[in-house]
Scaffold this active site. Structure first.
Site, PDB file in Angstrom:
ATOM      1  N   ARG A   1      -4.997  14.326  -2.903  1.00 11.93           N
ATOM      2  CA  ARG A   1      -5.848  15.360  -3.479  1.00 11.93           C
ATOM      3  C   ARG A   1      -7.286  15.145  -3.073  1.00 11.93           C
ATOM      4  NH1 ARG A   1      -7.824  15.302  -9.568  1.00 11.93           N
ATOM      5  NH2 ARG A   1      -9.346  13.961  -8.487  1.00 11.93           N
ATOM      6  N   GLY A   2      -7.741  13.904  -3.178  1.00  7.77           N
ATOM      7  CA  GLY A   2      -9.103  13.553  -2.814  1.00  7.77           C
ATOM      8  C   GLY A   2     -10.019  13.480  -4.015  1.00  7.77           C
TER       9      GLY A   2
ATOM     10  N   GLU B   1      -4.879  -0.537   6.059  1.00  7.34           N
ATOM     11  CA  GLU B   1      -5.747   0.630   5.918  1.00  7.34           C
ATOM     12  C   GLU B   1      -7.175   0.287   6.339  1.00  7.34           C
ATOM     13  OE1 GLU B   1      -5.149   3.232   2.506  1.00  7.34           O
ATOM     14  OE2 GLU B   1      -7.287   3.031   2.058  1.00  7.34           O
TER      15      GLU B   1
ATOM     16  N   ASN C   1       3.506  14.018 -11.938  1.00  3.97           N
ATOM     17  CA  ASN C   1       2.750  14.446 -10.764  1.00  3.97           C
ATOM     18  C   ASN C   1       3.256  13.738  -9.507  1.00  3.97           C
ATOM     19  OD1 ASN C   1       0.504  15.847  -9.440  1.00  3.97           O
ATOM     20  ND2 ASN C   1      -0.385  13.814  -9.230  1.00  3.97           N
TER      21      ASN C   1
ATOM     22  N   ARG D   1     -11.968  -5.585   7.670  1.00  7.42           N
ATOM     23  CA  ARG D   1     -12.113  -7.029   7.902  1.00  7.42           C
ATOM     24  C   ARG D   1     -10.706  -7.601   8.001  1.00  7.42           C
ATOM     25  NH1 ARG D   1     -17.232  -8.597   5.968  1.00  7.42           N
ATOM     26  NH2 ARG D   1     -16.758 -10.714   6.694  1.00  7.42           N
TER      27      ARG D   1
END
Length: 308
Positions: free
Chosen positions: A122-123, A32, A178, A289
Site C-alpha cells: 500500500r505504501g 532488501e 487484510n 550494508r
C-alpha cells in the site's frame, strides 16, 4: 499450530549444539536494499549486492520511497541488478500518489526488462504522521494492487505482514483479514515487518494458520546499524523494542565496531531461535550494508556457492 517431530528434533539440536555448530545451511535467504541517493551510495549498494550474491539468495529487492519519491532511483537499481547479475530481483511498488495507469505502466516496464517479481505494498503517506489517503484514480490498497498486477502479467508477488499489527489496523483479526485478501488476490508470499522476539513471529504464524492462511510467511530480520534509527522506525511501524535490547546498545554510540558485533550477535540468535522453530526462509533488511547480513547467514550455515 503444534510443532512437528522434525521441528522438535531441529530445536533440540539447535539448543544443545555449541552456538551455531552443526547447522546444515538448509535455509533460503533474500536481501532488501534501498535506492541510492547519489553516485557514492550507488557504488555502495552495488558492492553490497556483489558481496551477498555468492550466498545464492532467492531474490534481492529494492524499496520504494514514501509517495514514490525514489521511483526512478528504484527503477534504475532494479534494472541494473536484473541486467548485470544472475540474482532474481524484486521491485517494490506502492499505491501512493499514482494513478492505476501510472502504476500499471511501471509494472509493464519492469516486465519488459525481465523483472518477474514485485513486492506489492500500500505504501506510507509522504508526510509522516498523516493518514493514508488513496489516490482518486489509483489502487485503494495492496489487495487491489496485487489483483491489478496479476491482470498485467504472471508476476511473482510478495506482500507485507505485521506480527505486531499494522498501525492502521484496529486489531490482529482485521490485520489478518487484510493479509488474507492480499493473498487471495494472487500474492505468493508474505514478508513480515521486522521484530526482535522469536515468540512474536511464532504467535503471528499460528494466528495466521488459524485464520486459514497457508501461504509462506517469511520473517523480516533487521540487524541494528543504529539503535536510534531502529527506535525511530519501530515507533512508526509499531515494533516493540525489548528492554534487554536497549540495555545491550547502551554506551556503544561512539564504538561502531563493537556495536556491529553486538548487532550481529542479537540478530543471529533471533534467527537461530526461529530456525529451531522450523523457519527455513529469512529476509534481511540490509540497509545497504552487507557485512552484518553476510555474517548472520554464515552462522546459519550458508556458504558461498559457485557463481556461473
Amino acid at each position: 499450530m503444534s510443532p512437528t517431530l522434525e521441528q522438535m528434533r531441529a530445536a533440540q539440536t539447535a539448543l544443545e549444539a555449541p552456538l551455531f555448530a552443526g547447522l546444515p545451511g538448509d535455509v533460503e535467504v533474500s536481501f532488501e536494499f534501498f535506492p541510492p541517493k547519489n553516485e557514492s551510495m550507488a557504488e555502495s549498494l552495488w558492492q553490497s549486492v556483489q558481496t551477498l550474491a555468492p550466498l545464492g539468495p532467492r531474490f534481492v529487492s529494492v524499496t520504494y520511497g514514501a509517495g514514490g519519491t525514489t521511483r526512478q532511483r528504484t527503477h534504475d537499481a532494479v534494472i541494473r541488478i536484473e541486467r548485470d547479475t544472475d540474482i532474481p530481483v524484486a521491485a517494490h511498488l506502492t499505491c501512493i500518489e499514482a494513478s492505476r495507469e501510472e502504476v500499471d505502466a511501471i509494472a509493464r516496464d519492469y516486465w519488459a526488462h525481465g523483472v518477474r517479481h514485485i513486492v506489492a505494498l500500500r505504501g506510507d503517506p509522504p508526510q509522516a504522521g498523516t493518514r493514508y489517503t488513496p489516490h482518486a484514480d489509483g489502487y485503494a490498497n495492496a489487495a487491489e494492487l496485487v489483483a491489478g498486477l496479476k491482470a498485467i502479467a504472471a508476476f511473482d508477488i510478495s506482500v507485507a505482514a505485521y506480527p505486531e499489527t499494522h498501525p492502521d489496523s484496529p486489531d490482529l483479526a482485521a490485520d489478518l483479514d487484510n493479509l488474507k485478501r492480499k493473498l487471495d488476490a494472487g500474492a505468493n508470499r508474505a514478508i513480515t515487518q521486522f521484530f526482535f522476539e522469536p515468540d512474536c513471529f511464532f504467535r503471528f504464524r499460528d494466528a495466521a494458520a488459524g485464520a486459514g492462511i497457508d501461504a509462506e510467511i517469511v520473517p523480516g530480520i533487521m540487524p541494528v546499524l543504529s539503535f536510534a534509527s531502529v527506535e525511530r522506525m519501530s515507533g512508526l511501524c509499531g515494533t516493540a523494542i525489548p528492554a534487554w535490547m536497549a540495555d545491550l546498545f547502551t554506551g556503544l554510540d561512539e564504538r561502531p565496531a563493537a556495536r556491529q558485533l553486538v548487532s550481529a550477535t542479537i540478530a543471529a540468535e533471533l534467527c537461530r531461535k526461529l530456525y529451531a522453530g522450523g523457519v527455513r526462509q529469512f529476509h534481511f533488511y540490509t540497509l545497504n550494508r552487507a557485512e552484518l547480513s553476510y555474517a548472520i547467514c554464515h552462522m546459519l550455515g550458508l556458504r558461498p556457492k559457485e557463481m556461473p
